[in-house]
Design a protein around this motif. Structure first.
Motif, PDB file in Angstrom:
ATOM      1  N   THR A  54      54.500   3.143  88.062  1.00  0.00           N
ATOM      2  CA  THR A  54      54.179   4.236  88.028  1.00  0.00           C
ATOM      3  C   THR A  54      54.575   5.353  86.052  1.00  0.00           C
ATOM      4  O   THR A  54      55.200   4.714  86.293  1.00  0.00           O
ATOM      5  CB  THR A  54      54.242   5.556  89.101  1.00  0.00           C
ATOM      6  OG1 THR A  54      53.186   6.243  88.892  1.00  0.00           O
ATOM      7  CG2 THR A  54      55.713   5.150  89.527  1.00  0.00           C
ATOM      8  N   TRP A  55      53.968   6.395  86.187  1.00  0.00           N
ATOM      9  CA  TRP A  55      54.651   7.725  84.989  1.00  0.00           C
ATOM     10  C   TRP A  55      55.120   8.824  85.825  1.00  0.00           C
ATOM     11  O   TRP A  55      53.804   9.031  86.640  1.00  0.00           O
ATOM     12  CB  TRP A  55      53.517   7.384  83.975  1.00  0.00           C
ATOM     13  CG  TRP A  55      53.374   6.528  83.373  1.00  0.00           C
ATOM     14  CD1 TRP A  55      51.862   5.029  83.276  1.00  0.00           C
ATOM     15  CD2 TRP A  55      52.814   6.014  81.860  1.00  0.00           C
ATOM     16  NE1 TRP A  55      51.943   4.510  82.635  1.00  0.00           N
ATOM     17  CE2 TRP A  55      52.906   4.687  81.560  1.00  0.00           C
ATOM     18  CE3 TRP A  55      54.916   6.437  81.383  1.00  0.00           C
ATOM     19  CZ2 TRP A  55      53.509   3.911  80.662  1.00  0.00           C
ATOM     20  CZ3 TRP A  55      54.926   5.473  80.274  1.00  0.00           C
ATOM     21  CH2 TRP A  55      54.134   4.235  79.850  1.00  0.00           C
ATOM     22  N   LYS A  56      56.246   8.878  85.867  1.00  0.00           N
ATOM     23  CA  LYS A  56      56.557  10.439  86.183  1.00  0.00           C
ATOM     24  C   LYS A  56      57.147  11.034  84.991  1.00  0.00           C
ATOM     25  O   LYS A  56      57.161  10.665  83.818  1.00  0.00           O
ATOM     26  CB  LYS A  56      57.977  10.090  86.702  1.00  0.00           C
ATOM     27  CG  LYS A  56      57.774   9.392  88.304  1.00  0.00           C
ATOM     28  CD  LYS A  56      58.884   9.005  88.817  1.00  0.00           C
ATOM     29  CE  LYS A  56      58.640   7.897  89.896  1.00  0.00           C
ATOM     30  NZ  LYS A  56      59.320   8.362  91.198  1.00  0.00           N
TER      31      LYS A  56
ATOM     32  N   TYR B 184      49.927  12.391  76.244  1.00  0.00           N
ATOM     33  CA  TYR B 184      48.836  11.924  76.740  1.00  0.00           C
ATOM     34  C   TYR B 184      48.726  10.121  76.016  1.00  0.00           C
ATOM     35  O   TYR B 184      48.862   9.099  76.644  1.00  0.00           O
ATOM     36  CB  TYR B 184      47.823  12.123  76.087  1.00  0.00           C
ATOM     37  CG  TYR B 184      46.360  11.410  76.984  1.00  0.00           C
ATOM     38  CD1 TYR B 184      45.859  11.076  78.383  1.00  0.00           C
ATOM     39  CD2 TYR B 184      45.674  10.824  75.751  1.00  0.00           C
ATOM     40  CE1 TYR B 184      44.956  10.785  78.947  1.00  0.00           C
ATOM     41  CE2 TYR B 184      44.598   9.806  75.910  1.00  0.00           C
ATOM     42  CZ  TYR B 184      44.163   9.422  77.790  1.00  0.00           C
ATOM     43  OH  TYR B 184      43.104   9.241  77.906  1.00  0.00           O
TER      44      TYR B 184
ATOM     45  N   GLN C   5      49.240   6.151  77.611  1.00  0.00           N
ATOM     46  CA  GLN C   5      48.490   5.187  76.985  1.00  0.00           C
ATOM     47  C   GLN C   5      48.971   4.253  76.673  1.00  0.00           C
ATOM     48  O   GLN C   5      47.965   3.088  76.672  1.00  0.00           O
ATOM     49  CB  GLN C   5      46.923   5.966  76.703  1.00  0.00           C
ATOM     50  CG  GLN C   5      46.541   7.091  77.253  1.00  0.00           C
ATOM     51  CD  GLN C   5      46.374   6.530  78.727  1.00  0.00           C
ATOM     52  OE1 GLN C   5      46.324   5.678  79.393  1.00  0.00           O
ATOM     53  NE2 GLN C   5      46.693   7.620  79.530  1.00  0.00           N
TER      54      GLN C   5
ATOM     55  N   ARG D 163      45.892  -0.389  83.436  1.00  0.00           N
ATOM     56  CA  ARG D 163      46.595   0.828  82.467  1.00  0.00           C
ATOM     57  C   ARG D 163      45.012   0.622  81.363  1.00  0.00           C
ATOM     58  O   ARG D 163      44.195   1.908  81.052  1.00  0.00           O
ATOM     59  CB  ARG D 163      47.268   0.819  82.023  1.00  0.00           C
ATOM     60  CG  ARG D 163      47.569   2.217  81.286  1.00  0.00           C
ATOM     61  CD  ARG D 163      48.511   2.193  80.684  1.00  0.00           C
ATOM     62  NE  ARG D 163      48.844   1.464  79.051  1.00  0.00           N
ATOM     63  CZ  ARG D 163      50.110   1.386  78.388  1.00  0.00           C
ATOM     64  NH1 ARG D 163      50.528   1.845  78.878  1.00  0.00           N
ATOM     65  NH2 ARG D 163      50.060   0.105  77.539  1.00  0.00           N
TER      66      ARG D 163
ATOM     67  N   SER E  96      41.348   1.220  82.573  1.00  0.00           N
ATOM     68  CA  SER E  96      41.102   2.055  83.352  1.00  0.00           C
ATOM     69  C   SER E  96      40.538   2.556  82.633  1.00  0.00           C
ATOM     70  O   SER E  96      39.306   3.354  81.611  1.00  0.00           O
ATOM     71  CB  SER E  96      42.175   2.926  84.206  1.00  0.00           C
ATOM     72  OG  SER E  96      42.815   3.040  83.283  1.00  0.00           O
TER      73      SER E  96
ATOM     74  N   GLN F  26      40.368   7.848  85.354  1.00  0.00           N
ATOM     75  CA  GLN F  26      41.597   7.953  86.304  1.00  0.00           C
ATOM     76  C   GLN F  26      42.533   7.822  85.226  1.00  0.00           C
ATOM     77  O   GLN F  26      44.168   8.304  85.528  1.00  0.00           O
ATOM     78  CB  GLN F  26      41.202   5.974  86.514  1.00  0.00           C
ATOM     79  CG  GLN F  26      40.772   5.792  87.703  1.00  0.00           C
ATOM     80  CD  GLN F  26      40.116   4.353  87.250  1.00  0.00           C
ATOM     81  OE1 GLN F  26      40.183   3.665  86.419  1.00  0.00           O
ATOM     82  NE2 GLN F  26      40.039   4.122  88.603  1.00  0.00           N
ATOM     83  N   ARG F  27      42.351   7.887  83.696  1.00  0.00           N
ATOM     84  CA  ARG F  27      43.896   8.645  82.697  1.00  0.00           C
ATOM     85  C   ARG F  27      43.991   9.348  83.174  1.00  0.00           C
ATOM     86  O   ARG F  27      45.150   9.822  83.150  1.00  0.00           O
ATOM     87  CB  ARG F  27      43.542   7.832  82.202  1.00  0.00           C
ATOM     88  CG  ARG F  27      43.250   6.161  81.131  1.00  0.00           C
ATOM     89  CD  ARG F  27      42.917   5.613  80.050  1.00  0.00           C
ATOM     90  NE  ARG F  27      42.453   4.326  79.836  1.00  0.00           N
ATOM     91  CZ  ARG F  27      43.119   3.516  78.796  1.00  0.00           C
ATOM     92  NH1 ARG F  27      43.137   4.610  77.453  1.00  0.00           N
ATOM     93  NH2 ARG F  27      42.515   2.872  78.520  1.00  0.00           N
TER      94      ARG F  27
ATOM     95  N   LYS G  43      43.394  11.782  85.382  1.00  0.00           N
ATOM     96  CA  LYS G  43      44.416  11.958  86.478  1.00  0.00           C
ATOM     97  C   LYS G  43      45.498  11.632  86.844  1.00  0.00           C
ATOM     98  O   LYS G  43      45.816  12.322  87.306  1.00  0.00           O
ATOM     99  CB  LYS G  43      42.894  11.211  88.408  1.00  0.00           C
ATOM    100  CG  LYS G  43      41.400  12.326  87.642  1.00  0.00           C
ATOM    101  CD  LYS G  43      41.131  11.860  90.073  1.00  0.00           C
ATOM    102  CE  LYS G  43      41.434  10.566  90.086  1.00  0.00           C
ATOM    103  NZ  LYS G  43      40.722   9.418  90.872  1.00  0.00           N
ATOM    104  N   LYS G  44      45.876  10.531  86.603  1.00  0.00           N
ATOM    105  CA  LYS G  44      47.407   9.816  85.730  1.00  0.00           C
ATOM    106  C   LYS G  44      48.238  11.387  85.478  1.00  0.00           C
ATOM    107  O   LYS G  44      49.275  11.900  85.775  1.00  0.00           O
ATOM    108  CB  LYS G  44      47.221   8.253  85.403  1.00  0.00           C
ATOM    109  CG  LYS G  44      46.782   7.034  86.652  1.00  0.00           C
ATOM    110  CD  LYS G  44      47.797   7.557  87.517  1.00  0.00           C
ATOM    111  CE  LYS G  44      47.434   6.618  88.725  1.00  0.00           C
ATOM    112  NZ  LYS G  44      48.186   5.639  89.692  1.00  0.00           N
TER     113      LYS G  44
ATOM    114  N   GLU H 145      49.005  14.444  87.310  1.00  0.00           N
ATOM    115  CA  GLU H 145      50.132  14.058  87.527  1.00  0.00           C
ATOM    116  C   GLU H 145      51.423  14.406  87.028  1.00  0.00           C
ATOM    117  O   GLU H 145      52.403  14.565  88.028  1.00  0.00           O
ATOM    118  CB  GLU H 145      49.955  12.757  88.404  1.00  0.00           C
ATOM    119  CG  GLU H 145      48.927  12.940  89.558  1.00  0.00           C
ATOM    120  CD  GLU H 145      48.291  11.401  90.349  1.00  0.00           C
ATOM    121  OE1 GLU H 145      49.326  10.689  89.811  1.00  0.00           O
ATOM    122  OE2 GLU H 145      47.425  11.344  90.612  1.00  0.00           O
TER     123      GLU H 145
END
Length: 292
Positions: free
Chosen positions: A20-22, A67, A71, A99, A102, A106-107, A109-110, A113
């Motif tokens: 995941t990404w944070k 972004y 990606q 990734r 996707s 979907q991108r 939304k990620k 977050e």
């Protein structure tokens, strides 16, 4: 491995499996990069890799840089025009492939977050401008905390927050006040925004809640933010009481103006199917007119 760059790099190369990404930032303007988080293949412990972004960016340029990094970055994996991602960790290569495959929604939304509640609205507006949703069902949801922040923004823009702002100690969405990151996405609109005024041990608080149905979890009460002043006199109580009314007004105005963003998924799907049926009927009618 402290102080030994090659040892750390070799360890991550062999063992880092991202999932995941944070983001770790206090203020968006100070964001130095985003974090690719995952686990260790050897011991299953947590591992993180900071991916830096250029310094000095702001506004749309900052969002674009974050972004693009999210990606395209692929640490500890190589790419080739002929064999895609390759390297010694197949699980990591597969993460990057998923990734890349996707959908845009979907991108988006990620990406959303990554941001704190008080930055979420700004990030969402950038996404909707840069990558407009393609279907009726593609909705970038608010969280409880981001709704709270949007209400505060509206009160400020209307010039009705200044009196209270001069006496406030802090204004915090729930995720930061509680030191948790329970970003509850709002997928229903059958709720009331309730600002509740209380005296605390060191001042006066307004705790803001959603009461009713705000998602499909079965819960009917959600704390979304707090405003606090250290003062306790009668005049302060009057100002804070007036602020409760203002928050109630702007919350109602905001939600009613954005009902689509709070509509349940199943209702959005039904509305989308009706749209498709109407479009199909319109196409058939046009074809019939052409044949005549």
């Amino acid at each position: 491995m402290a102080g030994n760059t090659n040892a750390a790099t070799n360890f991550y190369d062999a063992n880092f499996i991202p999932n995941t990404w944070k983001s770790h930032y206090s203020r968006l303007s100070e964001c130095a990069g985003i974090v690719l988080a995952g686990r260790c293949k050897a011991c299953y412990g947590d591992l993180e890799e900071l991916i830096p972004i250029p310094n000095g960016l702001s506004g749309d340029d900052l969002f674009q840089a974050i972004y693009d990094t999210m990606q395209t970055a692929h640490p500890y994996a190589q790419t080739s025009e002929h064999i895609d991602y390759y390297g010694i960790c197949d699980e990591r290569n597969e993460f990057y492939r998923r990734r890349d495959k996707s959908s845009q929604f979907q991108r988006s939304k990620k990406f959303l977050e990554l941001f704190h509640d008080y930055d979420r609205e700004q990030a969402r507006l950038w996404l909707e401008k840069t990558f407009p949703p393609q279907k009726h069902t593609e909705v970038l949801r608010d969280t409880g905390g981001s709704l709270f922040c949007s209400v505060i923004r509206m009160a400020k823009e209307a010039g009705e927050f200044a009196k209270a702002e001069s006496i406030l100690d802090y204004v915090l969405p729930c995720e930061h006040e509680d030191s948790i990151h329970d970003k509850v996405k709002l997928t229903a609109y059958e709720f009331d925004f309730q600002p509740i005024l209380n005296y605390g041990c060191e001042g006066i608080y307004i705790d803001c809640y959603l009461a009713g149905k705000f998602d499909e979890s079965g819960r009917f009460r959600l704390h979304v933010g707090t405003l606090k002043t250290l003062k306790r006199d009668a005049e302060t109580a009057k100002i804070m009481g007036e602020l409760c009314g203002l928050l109630l007004h702007y919350a109602s105005e905001y939600v009613n103006s954005n009902l689509h963003r709070y509509t349940p998924d199943k209702d959005l799907e039904r509305e989308y199917q009706r749209q498709l049926e109407q479009e199909a009927k319109g196409t058939l009618a046009e074809e019939g007119n052409c044949n005549d």
